[in-house]
Design a protein around this motif. Structure first.
Motif, PDB file in Angstrom:
ATOM      1  N   TRP A   9       0.869  -1.179   0.000  1.00 35.20           N
ATOM      2  CA  TRP A   9       0.000   0.000   0.000  1.00 35.20           C
ATOM      3  C   TRP A   9       0.904   1.228   0.000  1.00 35.20           C
ATOM      4  O   TRP A   9       1.835   1.315   0.802  1.00 35.20           O
ATOM      5  CB  TRP A   9      -0.917   0.012   1.218  1.00 35.20           C
ATOM      6  CG  TRP A   9      -2.097  -0.895   1.082  1.00 35.20           C
ATOM      7  CD1 TRP A   9      -2.208  -2.174   1.532  1.00 35.20           C
ATOM      8  CD2 TRP A   9      -3.327  -0.582   0.432  1.00 35.20           C
ATOM      9  NE1 TRP A   9      -3.432  -2.679   1.208  1.00 35.20           N
ATOM     10  CE2 TRP A   9      -4.149  -1.727   0.530  1.00 35.20           C
ATOM     11  CE3 TRP A   9      -3.833   0.549  -0.211  1.00 35.20           C
ATOM     12  CZ2 TRP A   9      -5.450  -1.771   0.006  1.00 35.20           C
ATOM     13  CZ3 TRP A   9      -5.115   0.498  -0.736  1.00 35.20           C
ATOM     14  CH2 TRP A   9      -5.915  -0.639  -0.624  1.00 35.20           C
ATOM     15  N   ARG A  32       0.900   5.708  -0.570  1.00 37.61           N
ATOM     16  CA  ARG A  32       0.021   6.868  -0.512  1.00 37.61           C
ATOM     17  C   ARG A  32       0.739   8.094  -1.053  1.00 37.61           C
ATOM     18  O   ARG A  32       1.966   8.172  -1.034  1.00 37.61           O
ATOM     19  CB  ARG A  32      -0.461   7.135   0.918  1.00 37.61           C
ATOM     20  CG  ARG A  32       0.608   7.591   1.901  1.00 37.61           C
ATOM     21  CD  ARG A  32       0.026   7.684   3.304  1.00 37.61           C
ATOM     22  NE  ARG A  32       1.027   8.120   4.270  1.00 37.61           N
ATOM     23  CZ  ARG A  32       0.816   8.160   5.573  1.00 37.61           C
ATOM     24  NH1 ARG A  32      -0.361   7.779   6.074  1.00 37.61           N
ATOM     25  NH2 ARG A  32       1.767   8.582   6.389  1.00 37.61           N
ATOM     26  N   TYR A  83      -4.585   6.659  -1.553  1.00 43.12           N
ATOM     27  CA  TYR A  83      -3.933   5.393  -1.234  1.00 43.12           C
ATOM     28  C   TYR A  83      -4.044   4.449  -2.427  1.00 43.12           C
ATOM     29  O   TYR A  83      -5.133   4.257  -2.988  1.00 43.12           O
ATOM     30  CB  TYR A  83      -4.567   4.758   0.000  1.00 43.12           C
ATOM     31  CG  TYR A  83      -4.153   5.428   1.288  1.00 43.12           C
ATOM     32  CD1 TYR A  83      -4.603   6.707   1.603  1.00 43.12           C
ATOM     33  CD2 TYR A  83      -3.284   4.793   2.183  1.00 43.12           C
ATOM     34  CE1 TYR A  83      -4.211   7.337   2.772  1.00 43.12           C
ATOM     35  CE2 TYR A  83      -2.888   5.416   3.355  1.00 43.12           C
ATOM     36  CZ  TYR A  83      -3.356   6.690   3.648  1.00 43.12           C
ATOM     37  OH  TYR A  83      -2.953   7.305   4.810  1.00 43.12           O
TER      38      TYR A  83
END
Length: 119
Positions: free
Chosen positions: A35, A37, A93
């Motif tokens: 992940w 961002r 994100y």
């Protein structure tokens, strides 16, 4: 691999969200999934990653202890549980597929989901 993120939204400081990354066409289990961002005016940063080989997890210092990454491979999904959200967590994100959490580049990226945390 096509990746689709969901679960973003507008929350208040201290609240929680869970983001989900679902893969279509091929399984997520063949890849390490991260992940990332990106906040306005800032560079994209890696928040967390789960390794394909041993399911080891990695976290940026800024989210350690608040975010938890997990694989739900029966659903072809990787989730990011975010607790204790702060205004500085506000960003788009993205989930991405990489050969390795450490030293690997992201071969595939989703289009992102917006997380906004108000103070």
């Amino acid at each position: 691999v096509q990746l689709v993120e969901s679960g973003g939204g507008l929350v208040r400081s201290g609240e929680s969200l869970t983001l989900s990354c679902v893969a279509s066409l091929y399984g997520l289990s063949d890849w390490s999934i991260g992940w990332l961002r990106q906040a306005p005016g800032k560079e994209r940063e890696i928040v967390s990653c789960i390794s394909r080989s041993d399911r080891k997890t990695f976290y940026a210092n800024s989210v350690k202890g608040r975010f938890t990454i997990s694989g739900d491979y029966n659903r072809n999904a990787v989730n990011l549980q975010m607790k204790g959200l702060r205004p500085e967590d506000t960003a788009t994100y993205f989930c991405g597929a990489t050969p390795a959490c450490v030293g690997g580049s992201f071969t595939y990226l989703g289009k992102g989901t917006q997380v906004t945390v108000s103070s």
